[in-house]
Design a protein around this motif. Structure first.
Motif, short mmCIF file in Angstrom:
data_model
loop_
_atom_site.label_atom_id
_atom_site.label_comp_id
_atom_site.label_asym_id
_atom_site.label_seq_id
_atom_site.Cartn_x
_atom_site.Cartn_y
_atom_site.Cartn_z
N CYS A 37 0.75 -1.19 -0.01
CA CYS A 37 -0.05 -0.01 0.10
C CYS A 37 0.87 1.36 -0.04
O CYS A 37 0.22 2.34 0.03
N SER A 81 -4.97 1.92 3.12
CA SER A 81 -5.43 0.69 2.55
C SER A 81 -6.09 1.27 1.16
O SER A 81 -5.93 2.24 0.91
N SER A 116 -6.07 0.25 -3.24
CA SER A 116 -5.15 0.40 -4.39
C SER A 116 -5.77 1.29 -5.68
O SER A 116 -6.81 1.16 -6.21
N ALA A 145 -3.53 3.40 -2.89
CA ALA A 145 -3.55 3.72 -1.02
C ALA A 145 -4.27 4.63 -1.04
O ALA A 145 -3.87 5.85 -1.41
#
Length: 266
Positions: free
Chosen positions: A52, A220, A222, A224
């Motif tokens: 991340c 967290s 993608s 991030a």
């Protein structure tokens, strides 16, 4: 949720302003339009799933990478900031003694002749070694003669040799046993406070994040994104008493819950 996106707030050590990091054209960005400000003198830990961008954030702060877009801005008036970096592995030169490894960043830096001669002074070397829990006689040892924990302590001393204002830690305790890990955590927090450092740690260990930090930032997704920022409120010293406290348990459970929710995609 605490906000850490005000990049103009007084007392900020450095800030990410609309930072996008992409490693190749057409590739998925590690993060996009990231705004993140970190206060001077704070101990901030970055947690989140593998991949991340946690370590990438540290490299951007250190100037080892340049953002694809946006900028990492140091606070006005903080132009003299110096960065110390402790990596996951000690990366010591095996043919050099502990003292010689410790002096390496001074030899490589600007004004190296003056600084390296100062660092080579026995008192300076011994003082740094003792600050990280090593002994005077360890100065003559080579890495192969030192345990993994001693090598990590030496790596920390080397990062402190340039008298940094910012200390970056990229999972430095991942390869040591739990007992030594707790000892090293206490040493790191003590050095952070004694030297009035701005410290940023990357770790996967939630207990470590709670014990060490003033602030824990959760990433967290993608690309991030900054999902949560939790302030750790504890007025006493960071030692065994804190690990045994209800507050420690509360923050550990909270962060575990946040990370489990992110993992589940909630």
């Amino acid at each position: 949720m605490d906000t850490m996106s005000d990049t103009t707030e007084p007392g900020i050590a450095f800030a990410f302003q609309q930072v996008t990091q992409q490693f190749s054209a057409g590739a998925q960005p590690v993060f996009r339009d990231l705004n993140l400000a970190i206060g001077g003198g704070r101990f901030v830990t970055i947690v989140g799933p593998s991949g991340c961008g946690k370590s990438t954030l540290l490299r951007l702060i250190a100037g080892l990478q340049t953002p694809t877009f946006g900028s990492v801005v140091h606070h006005p008036g903080a132009t003299e900031q110096r960065v110390g970096f402790v990596f996951q592995h000690p990366t010591l030169l095996p043919w050099r003694t502990a003292a010689q490894n410790l002096c390496l960043p001074l030899e490589l830096g600007p004004e190296n002749s003056e600084k390296s001669s100062t660092a080579a002074d026995g008192k300076s070397v011994i003082s740094l070694l003792e600050q990280v829990g090593l002994a005077a006689h360890d100065a003559a040892k080579r890495p192969a003669e030192m345990s993994g924990g001693m090598q990590m302590r030496l790596s920390l001393a080397r990062a402190l040799a340039t008298d940094p204002t910012i200390l970056l830690l990229d999972e430095p305790f991942a390869a040591v046993d739990d007992f030594l890990r707790m000892r090293l955590q206490e040493d790191i927090r003590r050095l952070h406070e004694d030297r009035k450092l701005t410290t940023v740690l990357v770790t996967h260990n939630i207990q470590e994040a709670v014990f060490l930090s003033d602030q824990v930032v959760v990433f967290s997704g993608s690309p991030a994104k900054l999902r949560e920022s939790v302030t750790i409120q504890w007025q006493g010293p960071r030692e065994a008493k804190f690990r045994d406290s209800d507050e420690y348990v509360k923050y550990t459970r909270l962060l575990n819950s946040v990370l489990n929710q992110q993992h589940a995609g909630l």
